[in-house]
Design a protein around this motif. Structure first.
Motif, PDB file in Angstrom:
ATOM      1  N   GLU A 128      -8.170  -3.538   0.432  1.00 46.76           N
ATOM      2  CA  GLU A 128      -7.582  -4.794   0.897  1.00 46.76           C
ATOM      3  C   GLU A 128      -8.527  -5.395   1.929  1.00 46.76           C
ATOM      4  OE1 GLU A 128      -4.698  -6.451   0.350  1.00 46.76           O
ATOM      5  OE2 GLU A 128      -3.635  -5.083  -0.981  1.00 46.76           O
ATOM      6  N   THR A 151      -5.757   3.583  -0.606  1.00 56.85           N
ATOM      7  CA  THR A 151      -5.930   2.194  -0.183  1.00 56.85           C
ATOM      8  C   THR A 151      -6.537   2.186   1.204  1.00 56.85           C
ATOM      9  OG1 THR A 151      -4.012   1.417  -1.454  1.00 56.85           O
ATOM     10  CG2 THR A 151      -4.796  -0.001   0.321  1.00 56.85           C
ATOM     11  N   GLN A 181       2.313   2.369  -3.480  1.00 54.60           N
ATOM     12  CA  GLN A 181       1.426   2.873  -4.526  1.00 54.60           C
ATOM     13  C   GLN A 181       1.552   4.393  -4.615  1.00 54.60           C
ATOM     14  OE1 GLN A 181      -2.597   1.492  -4.454  1.00 54.60           O
ATOM     15  NE2 GLN A 181      -2.034  -0.604  -3.951  1.00 54.60           N
ATOM     16  N   HIS A 215      -8.423   1.465  -3.849  1.00 55.91           N
ATOM     17  CA  HIS A 215      -8.055   0.058  -3.721  1.00 55.91           C
ATOM     18  C   HIS A 215      -8.451  -0.412  -2.332  1.00 55.91           C
ATOM     19  CE1 HIS A 215      -5.903  -3.685  -4.251  1.00 55.91           C
ATOM     20  NE2 HIS A 215      -5.242  -3.466  -3.129  1.00 55.91           N
ATOM     21  N   ALA A 275       0.827  -1.202   0.000  1.00 57.53           N
ATOM     22  CA  ALA A 275       0.000   0.000   0.000  1.00 57.53           C
ATOM     23  C   ALA A 275       0.865   1.258   0.000  1.00 57.53           C
ATOM     24  CB  ALA A 275      -0.926   0.005   1.215  1.00 57.53           C
TER      25      ALA A 275
END
Length: 304
Positions: free
Chosen positions: A226, A144, A139, A224, A136
């Motif tokens: 997770e 994220t 990026q 994004h 993360a």
């Protein structure tokens, strides 16, 4: 003065923010005289756990935000971070105006860097977490967040997924949740976070909402997510029961495995931010099992 190109340079090292404000009213009378994030979770202050998460992500420049009354306690506890090979700065949040205000307060500190924000009362533990954090952190664009299945999603910001697992919606404490996945108190944002936060409209509660900040990235298809699943622990220590659960969890893991959770000294050493001699010195300063643990880390490496 930083030029515009520097302010938007994605190659700048990511910086971290710990938000450790609030009155901790759900823990009264415990927190009437001390910040919630300074009380112990088993063998270390609560704030050590989010600090360790940022360090595991490879972040070495950190801003801690707290109330004017509590900021001095954090300074006494953490200092400037040099004992762990990091840099810790401090800023005040006079009133709890919402989580995104952290980016407005931290704008000068960030100086164009991407950021990671973690709430000061969140504890994370699980296999592979360090790799997820590093991924993360590396990026360069977008945001994220981390989602965790809970039995009571009505208490949290909730993220909705489509059949393919793609995030399609966000809700803040919904009465009828469309998902059981709560958004945890750990967020990675690119360099746009400060500007987005400044342009948010306060909610009906009169606060800036983190789901609105995340929603900006979702609407721009740059979010994004997770997902944490079985075998991973996310603990929110905001109530007496959850605080006790966290203490018991950390105690059980540490006693069973002989390894510490949320130990900034060990993380700094394993990251090669401090040398073995400095770790031993930190251990010598503590006349207890915590200090002996640090010293034994060096001894075990030398024996290997």
């Amino acid at each position: 003065m930083l030029n515009e190109q520097h302010l938007r340079d994605p190659k700048l090292p990511r910086k971290g923010i710990i938000l450790a404000g609030g009155a901790g009213t759900r823990l009264h009378p415990i927190t009437r005289g001390i910040s919630k994030q300074l009380i112990p979770v088993y063998d270390k202050p609560m704030v050590y756990y989010p600090l360790s998460v940022l360090m595991l992500a490879g972040i070495r420049e950190i801003l801690l935000i707290s109330t004017p009354d509590d900021i001095g306690g954090f300074r006494r506890l953490l200092g400037n971070g040099e004992q762990w090979g990091i840099s810790i700065s401090y800023a005040e949040q006079a009133n709890p105006n919402g989580l995104p205000e952290a980016f407005i307060i931290a704008e000068d500190f960030l100086a164009g860097s991407a950021s990671a924000l973690i709430l000061g009362d969140n504890i994370f533990y699980g296999h592979g977490f360090s790799s997820q954090l590093r991924g993360a952190s590396e990026q360069s664009s977008g945001a994220t967040v981390f989602a965790y299945p809970v039995s009571n999603p009505q208490r949290y910001g909730v993220i909705e997924f489509d059949e393919s697992g793609q995030a399609i919606g966000l809700e803040e404490k919904p009465q009828s949740p469309r998902s059981k996945y709560a958004i945890t108190g750990l967020y990675f944002f690119d360099t746009d976070a400060c500007e987005v936060a400044r342009n948010l409209t306060p909610s009906k509660r009169g606060e800036l909402e983190i789901v609105d900040l995340i929603g900006h990235y979702l609407s721009h298809q740059s979010l994004h997510v997770e997902q944490f699943g079985r075998g991973f622990a996310w603990l929110d220590t905001g109530t007496r029961d959850s605080l006790l659960d966290a203490c018991n969890f950390v105690a059980a893991i540490e006693k069973r495995q002989g390894l510490k959770i949320g130990c900034p000294e060990e993380i700094a050493w394993r990251n090669n931010w401090i040398a073995s001699a400095q770790l031993t010195q930190l251990g010598d300063m503590m006349n207890n099992d915590y200090g002996r643990y640090l010293i034994e880390l060096v001894g075990a490496t030398e024996r290997d």
